[in-house]
Design a protein around this motif. Structure first.
Motif, mmCIF file in Angstrom:
data_model
loop_
_atom_site.group_PDB
_atom_site.id
_atom_site.type_symbol
_atom_site.label_atom_id
_atom_site.label_comp_id
_atom_site.label_asym_id
_atom_site.label_seq_id
_atom_site.Cartn_x
_atom_site.Cartn_y
_atom_site.Cartn_z
ATOM 1 N N GLY B 335 0.977 -0.884 0.157
ATOM 2 C CA GLY B 335 0.086 -0.240 -0.265
ATOM 3 C C GLY B 335 0.507 1.488 -0.096
ATOM 4 N N LYS B 336 2.063 1.069 0.443
ATOM 5 C CA LYS B 336 3.367 2.409 0.401
ATOM 6 C C LYS B 336 3.763 2.441 -0.570
ATOM 7 C CE LYS B 336 3.138 4.620 3.128
ATOM 8 N NZ LYS B 336 2.615 6.058 4.216
ATOM 9 N N MET B 337 3.794 1.353 -1.945
ATOM 10 C CA MET B 337 4.680 1.262 -2.865
ATOM 11 C C MET B 337 3.897 2.558 -3.929
ATOM 12 S SD MET B 337 5.727 -2.140 -3.710
ATOM 13 C CE MET B 337 6.888 -3.491 -1.963
ATOM 14 N N VAL B 338 4.375 3.605 -4.252
ATOM 15 C CA VAL B 338 4.210 4.118 -5.072
ATOM 16 C C VAL B 338 3.804 3.859 -6.761
ATOM 17 C CG1 VAL B 338 4.747 7.028 -5.671
ATOM 18 C CG2 VAL B 338 5.757 6.093 -3.587
ATOM 19 N N VAL B 339 5.271 3.299 -7.034
ATOM 20 C CA VAL B 339 4.869 2.711 -8.170
ATOM 21 C C VAL B 339 6.498 1.664 -8.943
ATOM 22 C CG1 VAL B 339 6.949 4.375 -9.711
ATOM 23 C CG2 VAL B 339 5.494 3.290 -10.490
ATOM 24 N N VAL B 340 5.724 0.339 -9.161
ATOM 25 C CA VAL B 340 7.406 -0.417 -8.958
ATOM 26 C C VAL B 340 7.209 -0.668 -10.315
ATOM 27 C CG1 VAL B 340 6.383 -1.779 -7.321
ATOM 28 C CG2 VAL B 340 5.017 -2.407 -8.938
ATOM 29 N N GLY B 341 7.727 -0.917 -11.063
ATOM 30 C CA GLY B 341 8.643 -1.546 -12.243
ATOM 31 C C GLY B 341 10.178 -2.560 -12.056
ATOM 32 N N ASP B 447 4.871 15.033 -5.201
ATOM 33 C CA ASP B 447 3.630 14.096 -4.302
ATOM 34 C C ASP B 447 2.494 12.621 -4.963
ATOM 35 O OD1 ASP B 447 1.851 15.902 -5.203
ATOM 36 O OD2 ASP B 447 1.395 17.123 -3.693
ATOM 37 N N ILE B 448 2.988 12.859 -6.099
ATOM 38 C CA ILE B 448 1.978 12.203 -7.593
ATOM 39 C C ILE B 448 1.264 10.859 -7.106
ATOM 40 C CG2 ILE B 448 4.194 10.687 -8.554
ATOM 41 C CD1 ILE B 448 2.531 11.680 -11.607
ATOM 42 N N ASP B 449 0.350 10.656 -6.827
ATOM 43 C CA ASP B 449 0.308 8.908 -5.897
ATOM 44 C C ASP B 449 -1.427 8.548 -7.376
ATOM 45 O OD1 ASP B 449 -2.004 7.834 -5.421
ATOM 46 O OD2 ASP B 449 -2.095 8.927 -2.701
ATOM 47 N N PHE B 450 -0.708 7.734 -7.714
ATOM 48 C CA PHE B 450 -1.225 7.356 -8.899
ATOM 49 C C PHE B 450 -2.148 6.114 -8.252
ATOM 50 C CE2 PHE B 450 4.220 7.565 -9.967
ATOM 51 C CZ PHE B 450 3.724 7.872 -10.803
ATOM 52 N N ARG B 451 -1.907 5.295 -7.686
ATOM 53 C CA ARG B 451 -3.483 4.924 -6.987
ATOM 54 C C ARG B 451 -4.524 5.709 -7.088
ATOM 55 N NH1 ARG B 451 -0.143 2.809 -3.623
ATOM 56 N NH2 ARG B 451 0.497 0.768 -3.387
ATOM 57 N N ALA B 452 -4.299 7.189 -6.337
ATOM 58 C CA ALA B 452 -5.560 8.534 -6.867
ATOM 59 C C ALA B 452 -5.417 8.548 -8.175
ATOM 60 C CB ALA B 452 -5.205 9.573 -5.464
ATOM 61 N N LEU B 453 -5.075 8.903 -9.443
ATOM 62 C CA LEU B 453 -5.437 9.603 -9.947
ATOM 63 C C LEU B 453 -5.968 8.262 -11.226
ATOM 64 C CD1 LEU B 453 -1.602 11.041 -11.282
ATOM 65 C CD2 LEU B 453 -3.734 11.606 -11.075
ATOM 66 N N ALA B 454 -5.328 7.351 -11.085
ATOM 67 C CA ALA B 454 -6.580 5.608 -11.250
ATOM 68 C C ALA B 454 -8.097 5.865 -11.138
ATOM 69 C CB ALA B 454 -5.407 4.740 -11.103
ATOM 70 N N LYS B 455 -8.179 6.059 -9.696
ATOM 71 C CA LYS B 455 -9.420 6.304 -9.498
ATOM 72 C C LYS B 455 -10.555 7.114 -10.119
ATOM 73 C CE LYS B 455 -8.922 4.161 -4.682
ATOM 74 N NZ LYS B 455 -9.252 4.171 -3.440
ATOM 75 N N GLU B 456 -9.841 8.449 -10.456
ATOM 76 C CA GLU B 456 -10.092 9.539 -10.922
ATOM 77 C C GLU B 456 -9.992 9.641 -12.159
ATOM 78 O OE1 GLU B 456 -7.792 13.071 -9.947
ATOM 79 O OE2 GLU B 456 -7.586 12.548 -7.276
ATOM 80 N N ALA B 457 -9.630 9.037 -12.644
ATOM 81 C CA ALA B 457 -9.753 8.201 -14.356
ATOM 82 C C ALA B 457 -10.409 7.150 -14.893
ATOM 83 C CB ALA B 457 -8.638 8.775 -14.960
ATOM 84 N N LYS B 458 -11.293 6.500 -13.528
ATOM 85 C CA LYS B 458 -12.331 5.556 -14.454
ATOM 86 C C LYS B 458 -13.815 6.640 -14.860
ATOM 87 C CE LYS B 458 -10.461 1.531 -12.093
ATOM 88 N NZ LYS B 458 -9.996 0.915 -10.377
#
Lengths: 458, 458
Positions: B335-341, B447-458
């Motif tokens: 849950g605290k992982m900002v992004v993985v690759g 402070d980019i939050d990829f989870r939040a952005l993905a939710k907003e984009a839905k």
């Protein structure tokens, strides 16, 4: 520029072909086109690589290759098909391995050099001393390499005529002896290769009394990276080769007998033996196929050739012996050999050819040259080599030709596991056959005397 | 056309970067240029391939690779450098050979497939049945291959994104099981390769209970030529592999701890293990090097990153286990992982990238994209894969990216002896580092939050 100039010259010569040669030109051109569409050469390479595969001298496969040669020439309608036996020295690869044992253990990819000594059982372990040029090793004084495995990592250069090979060849052929003179107990070289695969390239060396092998280009560079770290690098080398000083060998021969002057003989061929890692497709099933298909096509008009065309599948080029044996057996016949040649530089297209001195303006050679115009082959200066298996015939006075193949890619594959059928382009193989067919036809049906022309030209 | 359109779009976006993001862009661009000139990634690949070389899981070399990983991360200034142990199944190659025993005896070049069974001692000899497509074999009814060695010679296609591999992969991974179901006693495939060398390409398969191996593309074609003659072809296969169901393995980890939000973690890496024939340069020393060098460069400005950047050298990608073990050990942290690759498609340049859904227009990603303009990287659609070792983190909800490398040549080399340092172009490796460095820098300092952005984009 040079190509354009020479094509223009060829075009200008066309109207000057004498009436007597005009039917030669027309027939040669017709045979050239027939050859370009003929599958015989491809079928011969496919057959030899599939049904026999690698065939080093002294191996059971080479015996099968002999039988294959007889069967193939017979099936293709050659006359006087026979085998001419001789004996020659045969080196055979056994189990081989090499590895860095310290400080950074890794396996190395090698192929032992022909005629090199085996290691003691259990292998040979020694610190390496690495030279980035062959000259650097030669500059070492006697004893300087004592107890070491000498490694030379000089790179072979790519060249259209294969000149990079001749330039660096001593590194493989003479290197083991030179390393031994300076005290080395083993010798490793960067493969004489223009490719970057991890397949090493085999080849013969002068017997040097020390085990010698070729590293893949990749492994040569790996050792360079290790040595650059400044710590001693230790390599273990194992080679279990065997040596038979008197192996049975054979030249396989077939003829198309001349209708008017059967004792005047054109001798051409390729070599039947190969190194063991590949299937000997470009080296030299291609040459065997080009010679065989060309001879057959040159004799495919209703009227058979006036002179004899003889195809020889030489039986021991890689480890030497077949050319010497052939010249010795035919020394009384050399005076009647009209011209000799060998195809042994792969299956790339012929881009230039060298006709015997003084012959280019003879009506038969004009007819031949005219027939080559659509193939864009350049007629260059005097021939220089002829081929390993005709070298001794040439020394004994036989006129010869060099039909120069594009060898740009040849040394990517040569003597490696990559020397296989799939590397040959059928249309390039057929271009070779077209050039040779036209040449054989015009020489066999003319009275051209290359010896006399060479004398006149002096 | 597509490239031009997207570059134009990027250019138009440049003036729209908000003031707050302008220093991000300037710094990312400066780091991009620093990365293009930085030798760290090359040095890391050179070091791992030279000092460790091939490192299959369960081998002594893999233990050395673990120590190398710890030493390398420590030397490069990473913090919290440590090893996370796990166990996984390890298949190990033993002596292997294959040959046609009749009617045309020849050796074949093979590499056993990972997890396939060994042959009985003394080998397995059987007639082959050859299929030119995998589907053709699947179409056989149960029992149709009884007592035979099934051979599938379908060719892998070259594609810039490596799509040819995914399309044909089942032939290797599922083929042994499918062949066994139909009664086969052995299974051979044409290597999943886009090259024409005689080097086979290894790789894992599902355990099938029968010995299974990859032929070089050359040998697959050789068998096609033999089979075309219409006579039964018999092959002898010998494989002496071993299997350890619980081998020791390790993920090696190093961090650059964030200055403001250290518990927000960017996880990226490559895999440390490799197949055995090459030195694991493109697969995946390159990925390890790209991740390590990028993380270091992204943190090379005077002010340290606000979030944590974590590099993981996954320890068992080829035979699976490392991604699963990592995700299991870090399930509470996902849950605290900002992004993985993961970087695991060689060392070809990144030509397009896929950012998490809804994130492309966030100021940080605008800054990142603006920094890429000179590298001509296309920003494409949503990410699809992430990488084998982050798959389980993604399943657990971690946002991820795909940075798509040009894989045109990757499958010439992949899993073969040709996977070596010399195949990597330093400038292409550096291009990868530049893209990742810019990305890590902008994400770690925003402070980019990829989870939040993905939710907003839905």
């Amino acid at each position: 520029m040079r190509i354009l100039t020479l094509l223009a010259a060829t075009a200008l010569l066309l109207p000057a072909v004498p009436a007597a040669a005009q039917s030669l030109t027309a027939n040669a051109a017709a045979l050239r086109d027939k050859a370009l569409a003929d599958p015989t050469a491809w079928n011969v390479v496919e057959s030899l690589t599939t049904e026999v595969g690698p065939r080093p001298i002294g191996s059971p496969a080479m015996t099968r290759a002999r039988d294959w040669g007889v069967a193939t020439l017979t099936a293709l309608g050659f006359e006087n098909v026979h085998v001419e036996p001789f004996t020659t020295a045969a080196w055979a690869r056994g189990e081989e391995s090499a590895e860095v044992v310290g400080p950074w253990p890794q396996k190395l990819h090698i192929l032992g050099l022909g005629r090199s000594a085996p290691t003691p059982k259990g292998g040979l372990t020694a610190e390496i001393v690495l030279f980035r040029s062959y000259q650097e090793m030669l500059d070492q004084p006697a004893g300087a390499l004592k107890g070491r495995i000498a490694v030379v990592t000089q790179k072979m250069m790519r060249a259209q005529d294969g000149a990079g090979y001749g330039a660096i060849n001593a590194m493989r052929t003479q290197g083991p002896v030179e390393a031994a003179k300076r005290g080395a107990v083993g010798y490793l070289i960067r493969s004489l290769s223009t490719d970057d695969t991890r397949l090493p390239h085999a080849g013969a060396a002068q017997p040097g009394g020390i085990p010698a092998a070729a590293l893949s280009t990749v492994d040569a560079e790996l050792l360079e990276h290790m040595v650059a770290r400044g710590r001693p690098v230790t390599v273990k080398l194992q080679m279990a080769s065997t040596f038979n000083p008197k192996a049975e060998a054979w030249n396989v021969v077939g003829e198309i007998r001349g209708s008017e002057r059967p004792d005047e003989v054109i001798v051409l061929g390729g070599h039947l033996d190969s190194w063991d890692p590949g299937t000997g497709a470009i080296d030299d099933a291609a040459g065997v196929a080009i010679a065989t298909a060309s001879a057959r096509l040159a004799a495919s008009l209703p009227q058979r050739p006036r002179r004899t065309i003889r195809v020889v599948m030489w039986g021991s080029e890689e480890q030497t012996g077949s050319g010497e044996a052939y010249a010795a057996a035919h020394k009384d016949e050399v005076g009647k050999m009209v011209v000799v040649g060998e195809s042994d530089l792969g299956a790339g297209p012929i881009w230039s050819l060298s006709l015997p001195k003084g012959s280019a303006d003879h009506p038969a050679m004009r007819a031949f040259r005219a027939s080559l115009a659509p193939l864009k082959v350049i007629v260059a200066g005097a021939p220089r080599f002829g081929g390993s298996d005709v070298e001794d015939l040439i020394k004994a006075g036989a006129p010869f030709v060099d039909f120069n193949q594009d060898a740009s890619r040849y040394f990517d594959l040569h003597h490696s596991a990559d020397d296989t059928l799939d590397k040959i382009k059928p249309e390039e193989l057929a271009q070779n056959v077209a050039v040779w067919t036209s040449f054989l036809y015009t020489v066999a049906n003319s009275d051209i005397d290359f010896r006399a022309l060479a004398k006149e030209a002096k």
